[in-house]
Design a protein around this motif. Structure first.
Motif, short mmCIF file in Angstrom:
data_model
loop_
_atom_site.label_atom_id
_atom_site.label_comp_id
_atom_site.label_asym_id
_atom_site.label_seq_id
_atom_site.Cartn_x
_atom_site.Cartn_y
_atom_site.Cartn_z
N ASN A 127 -62.00 9.21 9.81
CA ASN A 127 -60.74 8.58 10.24
C ASN A 127 -60.99 7.35 11.10
OD1 ASN A 127 -58.79 10.56 9.08
ND2 ASN A 127 -59.94 11.95 10.37
N ARG A 128 -62.03 7.40 11.90
CA ARG A 128 -62.37 6.22 12.71
C ARG A 128 -62.76 5.05 11.81
NH1 ARG A 128 -66.66 5.23 17.62
NH2 ARG A 128 -67.35 3.21 16.90
N ASP A 129 -63.55 5.30 10.77
CA ASP A 129 -63.95 4.22 9.88
C ASP A 129 -62.74 3.59 9.20
OD1 ASP A 129 -66.59 4.50 10.49
OD2 ASP A 129 -67.19 5.45 8.62
N PHE A 130 -61.81 4.44 8.73
CA PHE A 130 -60.62 3.89 8.08
C PHE A 130 -59.78 3.09 9.08
CE2 PHE A 130 -56.08 4.02 7.20
CZ PHE A 130 -56.06 3.33 5.99
N LEU A 131 -59.58 3.63 10.28
CA LEU A 131 -58.77 2.94 11.28
C LEU A 131 -59.41 1.62 11.70
CD1 LEU A 131 -57.62 5.96 13.50
CD2 LEU A 131 -56.23 4.62 11.90
N ALA A 132 -60.73 1.61 11.84
CA ALA A 132 -61.42 0.35 12.18
C ALA A 132 -61.27 -0.66 11.05
CB ALA A 132 -62.88 0.63 12.46
N LEU A 133 -61.36 -0.19 9.82
CA LEU A 133 -61.20 -1.05 8.65
C LEU A 133 -59.79 -1.62 8.58
CD1 LEU A 133 -62.35 -2.15 5.94
CD2 LEU A 133 -61.59 -0.02 4.88
N ALA A 134 -58.79 -0.76 8.83
CA ALA A 134 -57.40 -1.18 8.72
C ALA A 134 -56.95 -2.03 9.91
CB ALA A 134 -56.50 0.07 8.62
N THR A 135 -57.56 -1.83 11.06
CA THR A 135 -57.12 -2.48 12.29
C THR A 135 -57.78 -3.84 12.49
OG1 THR A 135 -56.78 -0.31 13.32
CG2 THR A 135 -56.92 -2.19 14.80
N THR A 136 -58.97 -4.04 11.93
CA THR A 136 -59.70 -5.29 12.11
C THR A 136 -59.72 -6.09 10.82
OG1 THR A 136 -61.83 -4.28 11.49
CG2 THR A 136 -61.21 -4.18 13.82
N ASN A 137 -60.22 -7.31 10.93
CA ASN A 137 -60.46 -8.14 9.75
C ASN A 137 -61.86 -8.72 9.85
OD1 ASN A 137 -60.30 -10.74 11.27
ND2 ASN A 137 -58.15 -10.12 11.53
N ASP A 138 -62.30 -9.41 8.80
CA ASP A 138 -63.68 -9.89 8.77
C ASP A 138 -63.97 -10.87 9.90
OD1 ASP A 138 -66.15 -9.61 7.29
OD2 ASP A 138 -65.93 -11.73 6.76
N GLY A 139 -62.92 -11.51 10.41
CA GLY A 139 -63.11 -12.50 11.47
C GLY A 139 -63.33 -11.90 12.85
N ASN A 140 -62.73 -10.71 13.11
CA ASN A 140 -62.86 -10.15 14.47
C ASN A 140 -63.68 -8.87 14.52
OD1 ASN A 140 -61.14 -8.19 13.44
ND2 ASN A 140 -59.46 -8.61 14.86
N ARG A 141 -64.36 -8.51 13.43
CA ARG A 141 -65.13 -7.26 13.43
C ARG A 141 -66.39 -7.35 14.29
NH1 ARG A 141 -63.80 -6.27 7.22
NH2 ARG A 141 -61.86 -5.11 7.54
N ASN A 142 -67.02 -8.51 14.34
CA ASN A 142 -68.16 -8.65 15.24
C ASN A 142 -67.72 -8.43 16.69
OD1 ASN A 142 -69.46 -9.51 12.86
ND2 ASN A 142 -70.77 -10.92 14.01
N TYR A 143 -66.55 -8.99 17.03
CA TYR A 143 -66.01 -8.82 18.38
C TYR A 143 -65.69 -7.36 18.66
CZ TYR A 143 -62.60 -8.83 22.19
OH TYR A 143 -61.91 -8.55 23.36
N TYR A 144 -65.07 -6.68 17.69
CA TYR A 144 -64.69 -5.27 17.85
C TYR A 144 -65.92 -4.41 18.12
CZ TYR A 144 -63.24 -0.55 16.51
OH TYR A 144 -63.01 0.80 16.48
N TYR A 145 -66.95 -4.57 17.29
CA TYR A 145 -68.14 -3.73 17.47
C TYR A 145 -68.98 -4.17 18.67
CZ TYR A 145 -67.18 -1.00 13.36
OH TYR A 145 -66.59 -0.13 12.47
N GLY A 146 -68.93 -5.47 19.01
CA GLY A 146 -69.60 -5.92 20.22
C GLY A 146 -68.95 -5.34 21.46
#
Length: 431
Positions: A127-146
């Protein structure tokens, strides 16, 4: 400095509501992750003094994860995703309670606790993977995981030291098991707090579609190969530090201190990398993480003493977050492309990806058990990590190929979308 801090806070506040809720939920739950990852394995080592039992525990966890991913796919059609996500967090405390209730740490009891912990991880990560996928986009995923990695690493400074010395302090009075039970109770309270935060989000379940497939676009199999290579070392990243430190240093307090050395530097570095890098930098971040992990494995294998363990932990503090920071955005970018191309549910790819990780985990853990039974526990701890680390170096070229192919497929999708738009509105194509 203050203005820079205010700017970073403003940047976080500018994100969507679900982005902020998901980040804060994971922040609260991350308080218990060092306990789950390190001290449960240390408890098995303290109670049995048998690294093989630690690996068996890890194997039962790995078996529970993909099964729960599958069950989760059906349950998503019946329950809100935040209920299943919260269930995963609470089950981690339940697994620890089962472990603490065992009078004798036999294989059966360890297996049951491991399966429940695997179910916890299954519900949590699916569920975390899906929510992270749905909540972020390719532009802000580095920021999210950072950002996530920054919080995780800061927490790794405080929690291991506090818990390690707390356990060792009570162990000095002859009651180490009571200390573990108290820690388990605290873990249960924290998982409830994380669940409460999760329920403040406005999360939407994935669209109810078929999610079990056995044939995919050839592009997907490249990521599956990368997942197998990632799975090879994943188990060692969780259990090896605990086993090495308990064998060579012998104290939970030393375990906690080793986890904390250098963590502040790593946390700040991960935040900066996540904030300043984009999709084009991921392969380089990934490559640096692979090299650092290989260096850590070689140092451990060559020295195999107290100094080697400390250096292994220091390199691991940098290698693991770098690998995660690059890997997850690469994985999600592939899913983004293929959901558009194949018109399938995102969860279909998340579920199948877990199968790839499972194959790698079994291979990695099997390598350890083979060396342990054929030679000795020392040989296994010394050389199995080197074997899988060297094998994983090939991940760099696999990831590089995935990113290169992804750019081509994105261009093809854009051309197809443009052609469809022009077909639907022929007047717009007239110059």
């Amino acid at each position: 400095m203050i203005n820079k801090l205010k700017s970073e806070i403003a940047h976080f506040k500018a994100q969507s509501h679900n982005f902020k809720v998901l980040t804060l939920t994971n922040l609260i739950y991350s308080i218990v992750l060092p306990v789950i990852d390190i001290f449960v394995a240390a408890y098995v080592m303290r109670s049995s003094n048998d690294p093989v039992k630690v690996v068996v525990y890890q194997l039962t966890i790995y078996t529970g994860i993909p099964l729960t991913f599958l069950i989760n796919g059906w349950l998503l059609n019946r329950f809100p995703i935040k209920v299943l996500y919260s269930l995963g967090m609470v089950l981690s405390a339940v697994s620890m309670m089962i472990m603490m209730s065992l009078t004798t740490l036999d294989i059966t009891g360890i297996g049951i606790a491991g399966i429940v912990m695997g179910m916890s991880f299954g519900f949590y990560w699916a569920n975390r993977d899906f929510l992270a996928l749905a909540t972020t986009n390719d532009g802000n995923r580095n920021y999210y995981y950072g950002l996530e990695t920054f919080f995780y690493t800061i927490i790794a400074v405080v929690i291991p030291v506090m818990i390690g010395w707390f356990i060792e302090g009570l162990a000095g009075t002859g009651d180490a098991k009571l200390a573990y039970k108290i820690v388990t109770g605290i873990v249960f309270v924290i998982t409830l707090a994380a669940s409460f935060m999760c329920f403040t989000g406005k999360f939407v379940n994935p669209i109810a579609k078929r999610f079990i497939y056995f044939k995919f676009n050839p592009y997907w199999y490249r990521l599956m190969f990368l997942a197998v290579l990632k799975g090879l070392v994943q188990g060692f990243l969780v259990t090896a530090p605990a086993m090495l430190i308990m064998l060579l240093l012998g104290k939970e307090g030393a375990l906690g201190t080793a986890q904390s050395v250098g963590a502040v530097f790593a946390a700040v570095l991960m935040y900066i990398i996540g904030r300043k890098t984009g999709p084009e930098h991921r392969v380089y971040v990934f490559g640096i993480g692979l090299v650092l992990f290989t260096i850590a494995a070689l140092i451990n294998g060559i020295l195999f003493n107290e100094t080697g363990v400390i250096l292994f932990m220091l390199f691991l503090l940098l290698a693991k977050p770098l690998l995660d920071l690059a890997y997850f955005p690469i994985q999600f970018s592939v899913i983004d492309i293929l959901t558009k191309k194949e018109k399938r549910s995102e969860f279909a790819y998340i579920l199948n990806h877990e199968a790839g990780l499972y194959v790698g985990r079994l291979t990695g853990a099997g390598t350890f058990l083979l060396l342990a039974y054929s030679f000795s526990n020392e040989i296994a701890l010394r050389y199995a990590i080197i074997i899988v680390a060297v094998l994983q170096l090939s991940s760099y070229w696999v990831a590089k190929g995935i990113i290169k192919k992804g750019k081509i497929m994105n261009q093809e999708l854009e051309l197809d979308e443009r052609s469809l738009a022009e077909t639907a509105n022929p007047a717009q194509s007239v110059v």
